[in-house]
Design a protein around this motif. Structure first.
Motif, PDB file in Angstrom:
ATOM      1  N   ALA A  53      39.325  31.040  46.758  1.00  8.36           N
ATOM      2  CA  ALA A  53      38.160  31.093  45.867  1.00  8.36           C
ATOM      3  C   ALA A  53      37.818  29.692  45.357  1.00  8.36           C
ATOM      4  CB  ALA A  53      38.455  32.025  44.693  1.00  8.36           C
ATOM      5  N   LYS A  54      36.604  29.248  45.665  1.00 10.56           N
ATOM      6  CA  LYS A  54      36.191  27.909  45.209  1.00 10.56           C
ATOM      7  C   LYS A  54      35.622  27.969  43.799  1.00 10.56           C
ATOM      8  CE  LYS A  54      35.142  25.945  49.731  1.00 10.56           C
ATOM      9  NZ  LYS A  54      35.306  27.172  50.545  1.00 10.56           N
ATOM     10  N   SER A  55      35.166  29.168  43.416  1.00 13.44           N
ATOM     11  CA  SER A  55      34.664  29.339  42.047  1.00 13.44           C
ATOM     12  C   SER A  55      35.162  30.679  41.508  1.00 13.44           C
ATOM     13  CB  SER A  55      33.137  29.282  42.057  1.00 13.44           C
ATOM     14  OG  SER A  55      32.650  29.585  40.775  1.00 13.44           O
ATOM     15  N   ILE A  56      35.797  30.616  40.338  1.00 13.14           N
ATOM     16  CA  ILE A  56      36.433  31.799  39.744  1.00 13.14           C
ATOM     17  C   ILE A  56      35.927  31.962  38.323  1.00 13.14           C
ATOM     18  CG2 ILE A  56      38.659  32.768  38.960  1.00 13.14           C
ATOM     19  CD1 ILE A  56      40.025  31.038  41.143  1.00 13.14           C
ATOM     20  N   VAL A  57      35.589  33.200  37.939  1.00 15.13           N
ATOM     21  CA  VAL A  57      35.249  33.463  36.538  1.00 15.13           C
ATOM     22  C   VAL A  57      36.259  34.457  35.982  1.00 15.13           C
ATOM     23  CG1 VAL A  57      33.524  34.329  34.928  1.00 15.13           C
ATOM     24  CG2 VAL A  57      32.800  32.960  36.885  1.00 15.13           C
ATOM     25  N   ASP A  58      36.904  34.061  34.883  1.00  9.83           N
ATOM     26  CA  ASP A  58      37.974  34.821  34.236  1.00  9.83           C
ATOM     27  C   ASP A  58      37.421  35.403  32.936  1.00  9.83           C
ATOM     28  OD1 ASP A  58      40.300  35.679  32.992  1.00  9.83           O
ATOM     29  OD2 ASP A  58      41.307  33.740  33.040  1.00  9.83           O
ATOM     30  N   LEU A  59      37.149  36.707  32.925  1.00 15.60           N
ATOM     31  CA  LEU A  59      36.535  37.348  31.750  1.00 15.60           C
ATOM     32  C   LEU A  59      37.602  37.998  30.874  1.00 15.60           C
ATOM     33  CD1 LEU A  59      33.553  39.095  33.614  1.00 15.60           C
ATOM     34  CD2 LEU A  59      33.524  36.924  32.373  1.00 15.60           C
ATOM     35  N   GLY A  60      37.568  37.708  29.583  1.00 16.94           N
ATOM     36  CA  GLY A  60      38.607  38.212  28.678  1.00 16.94           C
ATOM     37  C   GLY A  60      39.872  37.413  28.907  1.00 16.94           C
ATOM     38  N   ALA A  61      39.744  36.096  28.787  1.00 17.14           N
ATOM     39  CA  ALA A  61      40.782  35.182  29.293  1.00 17.14           C
ATOM     40  C   ALA A  61      41.897  34.865  28.300  1.00 17.14           C
ATOM     41  CB  ALA A  61      40.123  33.880  29.739  1.00 17.14           C
TER      42      ALA A  61
END
Ligand SMILES: C[S@@+](CC[C@H](N)C(=O)[O-])C[C@H]1O[C@@H](n2cnc3c(N)ncnc32)[C@H](O)[C@@H]1O
Length: 215
Positions: A53-61
């Motif tokens: 994954a070149k771009s990752i979004v971590d929600l509720g981090a």
């Protein structure tokens, strides 16, 4: 830990359970700020989603153990963006956006800060539980729906989506809806997730991207 004075039975049981929890001990040894890291680790050991994954979004981090694992396993050049209601110190190189993910303005600000399409959206968001299973279920499903909507707007074709829910009845419909947009969708209960908890993850693989153009 030694605590003096009278303690309720439930507090004592909670403390005993913490002291016996192998994942808590392991988190301390491995340098993770919470045992939640092992849930993501089990998912990633099975599906190998982070490395590519070149771009990752971590929600509720917050407090940040998933962020730690993302930074340890992703390529150094990958973009990791974390979101939480609570402020915390993210690992170097992780961009933290603090605020309520259910707020349209926050989601738009987040999209504006991304450098193009995302390869992995991972949501461990959970409301503060009230101990009323139906209410807790409905509240987490609302967060899961918001994460799913965001994933549909931002994922690249072939991207992946991980989302936590509490089981309670509505997850089957949610899973069916995900199946329209991903090639493979399944439930995953990590061993590190307490067996008595209704928590379970949905792993949705290989986004079909019906969008006419990528943003
Ligand atoms: C189980 S914790 C996440 C643990 C985290 N994955 C880790 O590894 O440290 C759930 C998080 O969801 C966050 N959360 C709940 N509702 C939210 C919302 N509406 N917007 C942003 N974050 C939210 C909470 O603040 C909490 O930090």
């Amino acid at each position: 830990m030694k605590i003096s004075g009278k303690m309720s039975l439930s507090s004592r049981m909670w403390l005993d359970r913490r002291e016996r929890d192998p994942y808590l001990k392991k988190a301390r040894t491995d340098g993770y700020c919470s045992r939640a890291a092992y849930k993501l680790m089990e998912i990633d050991d099975k599906f190998h989603l982070i490395k590519r994954a070149k771009s990752i979004v971590d929600l509720g981090a917050a407090p940040g153990s998933w962020c730690q694992l993302f930074s340890r396993r992703a390529e150094k050049t990958s973009q990791i963006t974390a979101v939480d209601l609570r402020n915390f110190q993210p690992p170097d190189g992780v961009l933290l956006v603090t605020g309520d993910f259910e707020d349209d303005d926050l989601r738009q600000a987040l999209i504006n800060r991304l450098n193009g399409a995302v390869d992995l959206v991972a949501s461990d968001m959970a409301p503060t539980t009230l101990g009323h299973p139906r209410t807790d279920h409905l509240r987490i499903m609302r967060l899961a729906e918001a994460a799913y909507s965001f994933a549909q707007d931002t994922l690249a074709r072939g991207g992946n989506f991980i989302v936590k829910i509490f089981q309670g009845g509505d997850e089957k419909c949610f899973l069916d809806s995900l199946k329209n947009n991903f090639h493979k969708v399944l439930f995953f209960k990590p061993k590190s997730s307490r067996s008595e908890s209704s928590e379970i993850y949905i792993v949705a693989l290989d986004f079909k991207a019906h969008r006419e153009f990528d943003f």
